[in-house]
Design a protein around this motif. Structure first.
Motif, mmCIF file in Angstrom:
data_model
loop_
_atom_site.group_PDB
_atom_site.id
_atom_site.type_symbol
_atom_site.label_atom_id
_atom_site.label_comp_id
_atom_site.label_asym_id
_atom_site.label_seq_id
_atom_site.Cartn_x
_atom_site.Cartn_y
_atom_site.Cartn_z
ATOM 1 N N ASP A 1 0.833 -1.203 0.000
ATOM 2 C CA ASP A 1 0.000 0.000 0.000
ATOM 3 C C ASP A 1 0.869 1.254 0.000
ATOM 4 N N GLU A 2 1.798 1.333 0.919
ATOM 5 C CA GLU A 2 2.596 2.555 1.064
ATOM 6 C C GLU A 2 3.499 2.791 -0.139
ATOM 7 N N SER A 3 4.087 1.744 -0.687
ATOM 8 C CA SER A 3 4.979 1.943 -1.828
ATOM 9 C C SER A 3 4.195 2.418 -3.051
ATOM 10 N N ALA A 4 3.025 1.819 -3.317
ATOM 11 C CA ALA A 4 2.218 2.238 -4.461
ATOM 12 C C ALA A 4 1.637 3.628 -4.246
ATOM 13 N N THR A 5 1.156 3.906 -3.029
ATOM 14 C CA THR A 5 0.561 5.211 -2.742
ATOM 15 C C THR A 5 1.584 6.324 -2.838
ATOM 16 N N SER A 6 2.824 6.033 -2.469
ATOM 17 C CA SER A 6 3.853 7.073 -2.569
ATOM 18 C C SER A 6 4.075 7.494 -4.022
ATOM 19 N N LEU A 7 3.907 6.557 -4.972
ATOM 20 C CA LEU A 7 3.952 6.938 -6.380
ATOM 21 C C LEU A 7 2.773 7.839 -6.734
ATOM 22 N N GLY A 8 1.608 7.499 -6.188
ATOM 23 C CA GLY A 8 0.435 8.321 -6.447
ATOM 24 C C GLY A 8 0.579 9.730 -5.915
ATOM 25 N N ARG A 9 1.232 9.886 -4.774
ATOM 26 C CA ARG A 9 1.418 11.225 -4.220
ATOM 27 C C ARG A 9 2.333 12.061 -5.097
ATOM 28 N N VAL A 10 3.244 11.421 -5.808
ATOM 29 C CA VAL A 10 4.167 12.140 -6.695
ATOM 30 C C VAL A 10 3.520 12.412 -8.052
ATOM 31 N N HIS A 11 2.882 11.391 -8.642
ATOM 32 C CA HIS A 11 2.392 11.501 -10.022
ATOM 33 C C HIS A 11 0.954 12.008 -10.121
ATOM 34 N N LEU A 12 0.179 11.917 -9.028
ATOM 35 C CA LEU A 12 -1.226 12.315 -9.081
ATOM 36 C C LEU A 12 -1.496 13.505 -8.165
ATOM 37 N N ALA A 13 -1.590 13.242 -6.857
ATOM 38 C CA ALA A 13 -1.901 14.300 -5.892
ATOM 39 C C ALA A 13 -1.536 13.804 -4.496
ATOM 40 N N PRO A 14 -1.314 14.730 -3.553
ATOM 41 C CA PRO A 14 -0.981 14.321 -2.183
ATOM 42 C C PRO A 14 -2.071 13.489 -1.513
ATOM 43 N N THR A 15 -3.297 13.560 -2.020
ATOM 44 C CA THR A 15 -4.408 12.823 -1.415
ATOM 45 C C THR A 15 -4.632 11.444 -2.029
ATOM 46 N N ALA A 16 -3.741 10.993 -2.889
ATOM 47 C CA ALA A 16 -3.915 9.698 -3.546
ATOM 48 C C ALA A 16 -3.996 8.575 -2.516
ATOM 49 N N GLU A 17 -4.785 7.552 -2.844
ATOM 50 C CA GLU A 17 -4.901 6.398 -1.959
ATOM 51 C C GLU A 17 -5.052 5.131 -2.784
ATOM 52 N N ALA A 18 -4.514 4.042 -2.279
ATOM 53 C CA ALA A 18 -4.622 2.746 -2.964
ATOM 54 C C ALA A 18 -5.980 2.133 -2.677
ATOM 55 N N THR A 19 -6.637 1.622 -3.719
ATOM 56 C CA THR A 19 -7.956 1.018 -3.556
ATOM 57 C C THR A 19 -7.978 -0.459 -3.931
ATOM 58 N N ASP A 20 -7.016 -0.924 -4.701
ATOM 59 C CA ASP A 20 -6.999 -2.321 -5.132
ATOM 60 C C ASP A 20 -5.596 -2.884 -4.994
ATOM 61 N N ALA A 21 -5.529 -4.130 -4.564
ATOM 62 C CA ALA A 21 -4.262 -4.851 -4.563
ATOM 63 C C ALA A 21 -4.536 -6.328 -4.815
ATOM 64 N N HIS A 22 -3.760 -6.897 -5.725
ATOM 65 C CA HIS A 22 -3.807 -8.326 -6.003
ATOM 66 C C HIS A 22 -2.412 -8.859 -5.683
ATOM 67 N N ILE A 23 -2.311 -9.637 -4.606
ATOM 68 C CA ILE A 23 -1.028 -9.987 -4.015
ATOM 69 C C ILE A 23 -0.785 -11.486 -4.143
ATOM 70 N N ALA A 24 0.361 -11.853 -4.698
ATOM 71 C CA ALA A 24 0.777 -13.251 -4.789
ATOM 72 C C ALA A 24 1.967 -13.455 -3.861
ATOM 73 N N PHE A 25 1.797 -14.308 -2.859
ATOM 74 C CA PHE A 25 2.868 -14.623 -1.920
ATOM 75 C C PHE A 25 3.662 -15.799 -2.487
ATOM 76 N N LEU A 26 4.899 -15.532 -2.885
ATOM 77 C CA LEU A 26 5.685 -16.530 -3.611
ATOM 78 C C LEU A 26 6.563 -17.374 -2.698
ATOM 79 N N ARG A 27 7.211 -16.732 -1.735
ATOM 80 C CA ARG A 27 8.057 -17.452 -0.776
ATOM 81 C C ARG A 27 8.176 -16.617 0.492
ATOM 82 N N PRO A 28 8.515 -17.238 1.616
ATOM 83 C CA PRO A 28 8.589 -16.492 2.877
ATOM 84 C C PRO A 28 9.663 -15.401 2.837
ATOM 85 N N GLY A 29 9.329 -14.244 3.399
ATOM 86 C CA GLY A 29 10.304 -13.165 3.542
ATOM 87 C C GLY A 29 11.016 -13.304 4.869
#
Length: 277
Positions: A203-231
């Protein structure tokens, strides 16, 4: 997960990420659960809506509990998670209902509804789990009584109020780049980075792009997450990159996010949508 800290004597350790949302849970029928989460400033977007970061953790809590119950005597590991939120839906509380749609020999699929306390639609979600034979260190759900609404591993009565995003310890290293140290407060019971915490990083990494390219009020609304291996090896990083550039209207963008461990190994991959409400 942490190289220097011994495993906690009990899980979760004090002020673990799963204790910071103030969530309640209740077993409804069979393996279907309901969860409640107050929407306070520490889990809200600039518009006051519940953040995708918090919703990912709520799905992880409610869905993980439901899946563990449904998979008995086996255990489960999250394979993927999808979250869709309606932008700028401001509510005081989110009610999350999870239903097991399939319990096969090797996979378990769930569907979620997310609503406000008065029934306002907030979003939808799905998760898929891999079902495996139980190991000795698998989580014990038999010792928990989930009947009746009750706190999900709450903070102690004398502890300070939770500050969810702040206490996760996310570092914004630049537009689209977020990192976190490996420690037990953000790990799961086997020492890998918790799936809900990964959702917060995405969320934070994608939203930070939105704050730069769109507006300071940008927010993430969708995420499709694939967990590939343990971090397992930290610090871990989430790196978001634009897919095709912002929309011509300047009100949304799509980004892909790669979550990497300290050695650069890809642990999780996600696609996200960021909008300006």
């Amino acid at each position: 997960m942490p190289d220097t800290d011994a495993a906690p004597p009990t899980f979760p350790p004090p002020r673990h990420a799963i204790t910071l949302l103030g969530a309640d849970v209740e077993l409804r029928t069979g393996t279907d659960l309901r969860g409640w989460m107050p929407v306070v400033p520490h889990v809200a977007t600039a518009s006051g809506a519940p953040s995708l970061a918090a919703m990912g953790m709520l799905l992880d809590i409610v869905g993980g509990t439901s899946a563990a119950l449904a998979a008995r005597p086996d255990q489960v590991f999250t394979a993927d998670m999808s979250v869709h939120l309606l932008p700028s839906v401001v509510v005081d509380e989110v009610v999350c209902d999870v239903h097991v749609r399939r319990r096969g020999r090797r996979t378990l699929v769930q569907e979620f509804s997310l609503e406000g306390g008065r029934g306002e639609p907030v979003g939808r979600g799905t998760t898929t789990f891999v079902v495996t034979r139980r190991s000795d260190d698998g989580p014990d759900v038999e010792s928990h009584d989930f009947h009746g609404r009750q706190p999900f591993w709450p903070l102690g009565p004398d502890e300070e109020p939770a500050r969810y995003r702040e206490e996760l310890g996310l570092r914004i290293d630049g537009p689209g780049e977020v990192s976190i140290d490996a420690r037990w407060q953000v790990a799961n019971n086997v020492g890998a980075l918790n799936g809900g915490v990964q959702a917060a990083m995405i969320d934070e990494s994608a939203t930070s792009l939105g704050r730069v390219h769109l507006a300071p009020t940008a927010e993430a609304t969708d995420a499709h997450i694939a967990f590939l291996r343990p971090g397992l090896k930290g610090p871990l990083r989430a790196v978001a990159t634009l897919v095709g550039g912002p929309a011509p209207e300047g009100d949304r963008l799509t980004a892909e996010v790669r979550l990497l461990d300290a050695e650069g190994t890809l642990c999780t991959f996600a696609t996200t949508e960021v909008v300006v409400p």
